[in-house]
Design a protein around this motif. Structure first.
Motif, short mmCIF file in Angstrom:
data_model
loop_
_atom_site.label_atom_id
_atom_site.label_comp_id
_atom_site.label_asym_id
_atom_site.label_seq_id
_atom_site.Cartn_x
_atom_site.Cartn_y
_atom_site.Cartn_z
N VAL A 1 -19.77 57.97 -11.53
CA VAL A 1 -18.51 57.98 -10.79
C VAL A 1 -17.92 59.37 -10.89
O VAL A 1 -17.50 59.81 -11.97
N ASN A 2 -17.91 60.09 -9.77
CA ASN A 2 -17.34 61.44 -9.71
C ASN A 2 -15.83 61.32 -9.53
O ASN A 2 -15.30 61.41 -8.42
N ASN A 3 -15.14 61.11 -10.64
CA ASN A 3 -13.71 60.86 -10.59
C ASN A 3 -12.85 62.07 -10.93
O ASN A 3 -11.74 62.21 -10.43
N ALA A 4 -13.35 62.96 -11.79
CA ALA A 4 -12.53 64.09 -12.25
C ALA A 4 -12.06 64.94 -11.07
O ALA A 4 -12.83 65.25 -10.16
N GLY A 5 -10.79 65.30 -11.09
CA GLY A 5 -10.24 66.12 -10.02
C GLY A 5 -8.89 66.69 -10.42
O GLY A 5 -8.27 66.23 -11.38
N VAL A 6 -8.46 67.69 -9.69
CA VAL A 6 -7.17 68.32 -9.96
C VAL A 6 -6.35 68.39 -8.68
O VAL A 6 -6.87 68.34 -7.57
N VAL A 7 -5.04 68.47 -8.90
CA VAL A 7 -4.11 68.73 -7.81
C VAL A 7 -3.21 69.85 -8.30
O VAL A 7 -3.23 70.20 -9.48
N ASP A 8 -2.45 70.47 -7.41
CA ASP A 8 -1.57 71.56 -7.83
C ASP A 8 -0.17 71.28 -7.29
O ASP A 8 0.06 70.27 -6.61
N ARG A 9 0.73 72.17 -7.57
CA ARG A 9 2.10 71.99 -7.11
C ARG A 9 2.17 72.14 -5.59
O ARG A 9 1.38 72.86 -4.98
N ALA A 10 3.12 71.44 -4.99
CA ALA A 10 3.27 71.48 -3.54
C ALA A 10 3.48 72.92 -3.07
O ALA A 10 4.26 73.67 -3.64
N ALA A 11 2.74 73.29 -2.03
CA ALA A 11 2.84 74.64 -1.48
C ALA A 11 2.31 74.64 -0.06
O ALA A 11 1.47 73.82 0.31
N ARG A 12 2.79 75.57 0.74
CA ARG A 12 2.22 75.80 2.07
C ARG A 12 1.00 76.71 1.94
O ARG A 12 0.85 77.43 0.96
N VAL A 13 0.14 76.67 2.95
CA VAL A 13 -1.10 77.42 2.88
C VAL A 13 -0.86 78.91 2.68
O VAL A 13 -1.57 79.57 1.91
N GLU A 14 0.18 79.46 3.33
CA GLU A 14 0.39 80.91 3.22
C GLU A 14 0.83 81.33 1.81
O GLU A 14 0.82 82.52 1.48
N ASP A 15 1.18 80.35 0.98
CA ASP A 15 1.60 80.65 -0.39
C ASP A 15 0.53 80.34 -1.42
O ASP A 15 0.75 80.50 -2.62
N MET A 16 -0.64 79.90 -0.98
CA MET A 16 -1.72 79.56 -1.91
C MET A 16 -2.53 80.81 -2.27
O MET A 16 -2.86 81.60 -1.39
N THR A 17 -2.84 80.93 -3.54
CA THR A 17 -3.60 82.09 -4.02
C THR A 17 -5.09 81.77 -4.07
O THR A 17 -5.51 80.60 -4.10
N ALA A 18 -5.90 82.81 -4.12
CA ALA A 18 -7.34 82.62 -4.27
C ALA A 18 -7.65 81.91 -5.59
O ALA A 18 -8.57 81.08 -5.66
N GLU A 19 -6.88 82.20 -6.62
CA GLU A 19 -7.09 81.55 -7.92
C GLU A 19 -6.88 80.04 -7.82
O GLU A 19 -7.68 79.25 -8.33
N ARG A 20 -5.81 79.65 -7.14
CA ARG A 20 -5.54 78.22 -6.96
C ARG A 20 -6.66 77.55 -6.17
O ARG A 20 -7.15 76.48 -6.54
N LEU A 21 -7.07 78.18 -5.08
CA LEU A 21 -8.10 77.58 -4.22
C LEU A 21 -9.44 77.49 -4.93
O LEU A 21 -10.17 76.49 -4.79
N THR A 22 -9.77 78.51 -5.71
CA THR A 22 -11.03 78.49 -6.45
C THR A 22 -11.04 77.36 -7.48
O THR A 22 -12.03 76.64 -7.63
N ARG A 23 -9.93 77.20 -8.17
CA ARG A 23 -9.83 76.11 -9.16
C ARG A 23 -9.98 74.76 -8.48
O ARG A 23 -10.72 73.89 -8.95
N MET A 24 -9.30 74.59 -7.35
CA MET A 24 -9.33 73.31 -6.63
C MET A 24 -10.75 72.98 -6.18
O MET A 24 -11.25 71.88 -6.39
N MET A 25 -11.41 73.92 -5.53
CA MET A 25 -12.72 73.65 -4.96
C MET A 25 -13.81 73.56 -6.03
O MET A 25 -14.73 72.75 -5.92
N THR A 26 -13.67 74.36 -7.09
CA THR A 26 -14.66 74.31 -8.16
C THR A 26 -14.64 72.95 -8.85
O THR A 26 -15.69 72.33 -9.07
#
Length: 247
Positions: free
Chosen positions: A84-109
């Protein structure tokens, strides 16, 4: 005892509910956690108190070496029969123009790459092509993949959209090798992942807006996951089951 089931992120929320229900159905559990060893050990104790077998392993699905160690630990419990691939993360609410590469990398990884790598480990063990006896994989998607998460979690929604595509593709890839691959897409579920995203009251605010009039529980998501792992779902693969109260 039954075959071994690996559940990533099994110390809390939906993962914990899956572990407890699967243990009742005869699975031997190998569950991963990242930081809260006390919570993970509590799940193990609860399973063992009812006569089941379980092992908690510290493993971050964003780290490839941790994933390998998790499955090596599972090997010591017996033959692998499910993931069961259950592990996952979410981050604080933000619009796309305020998302950093660090946040996106963490999310997708964590949400996407981790699921791919865990599934790869499972396929190597369960596929009849590799000498295995077959098995089942259940991925955790989200209705956010369909709704898009605007003004809050577009990155999280996109990661779950990737999980939907991954589920379909992997299901077709290994269908003839004894492995079924499905996903469950929860809606508004009352777990502490919302607090980690800075909105501990999110379910109290949004739950009443669902057609069914409330947020769901972790146990209500665990039930279809454990069913998809079972022989009762033997003709079901490549399917995404929505558990969202009609949302």
């Amino acid at each position: 005892m039954g075959k071994v089931l690996v559940v990533t992120g099994g110390s809390r929320g939906i993962g914990r509910a899956v572990c407890l229900l699967a243990a009742e159905r005869g699975w031997t559990l190998c569950l991963s956690y990242v930081a809260n060893r006390e919570a993970a050990d509590a799940v193990v104790r609860e399973i063992e108190a009812k006569g089941g077998r379980a092992l908690a392993v510290r493993s971050d699905v964003a780290v490839e070496a941790d994933i390998a160690a998790l499955f090596e630990a599972a090997d010591r419990l017996g033959p692998l029969g499910g993931l069961v691939n259950n592990a996952g993360v979410v981050d604080r609410a933000a619009r796309v123009e305020d998302m950093t590469a660090e946040r996106l990398t963490r999310m997708m990884t964590t949400n996407v790459v981790g699921s791919f790598l865990c599934a790869a480990q499972a396929v190597r063990r369960m596929s009849t092509k590799h000498g295995g006896q077959g098995g089942a994989i259940v991925n955790l998607s989200s209705v956010a993949a369909r709704l898009g998460g605007p003004n809050q979690y577009v990155d999280y929604a996109a990661s779950k959209g990737a999980i939907d595509t991954f589920t379909t593709g992997l299901a077709l890839e290994v269908a003839a090798e004894g492995i079924r691959v499905n996903a469950v897409a929860p809606g508004l579920i009352d777990t502490d992942i919302h607090a980690s995203g800075g909105q501990p009251d999110r379910m109290a605010r949004l739950g009443p807006s669902t057609p069914i009039g409330r947020a769901g529980t972790a146990e209500e998501v665990a039930a279809p996951i454990v069913w998809l792992l079972s022989d009762e779902a033997s003709y079901t693969t490549g399917t995404i089951v929505t558990v969202s109260g009609g949302r």
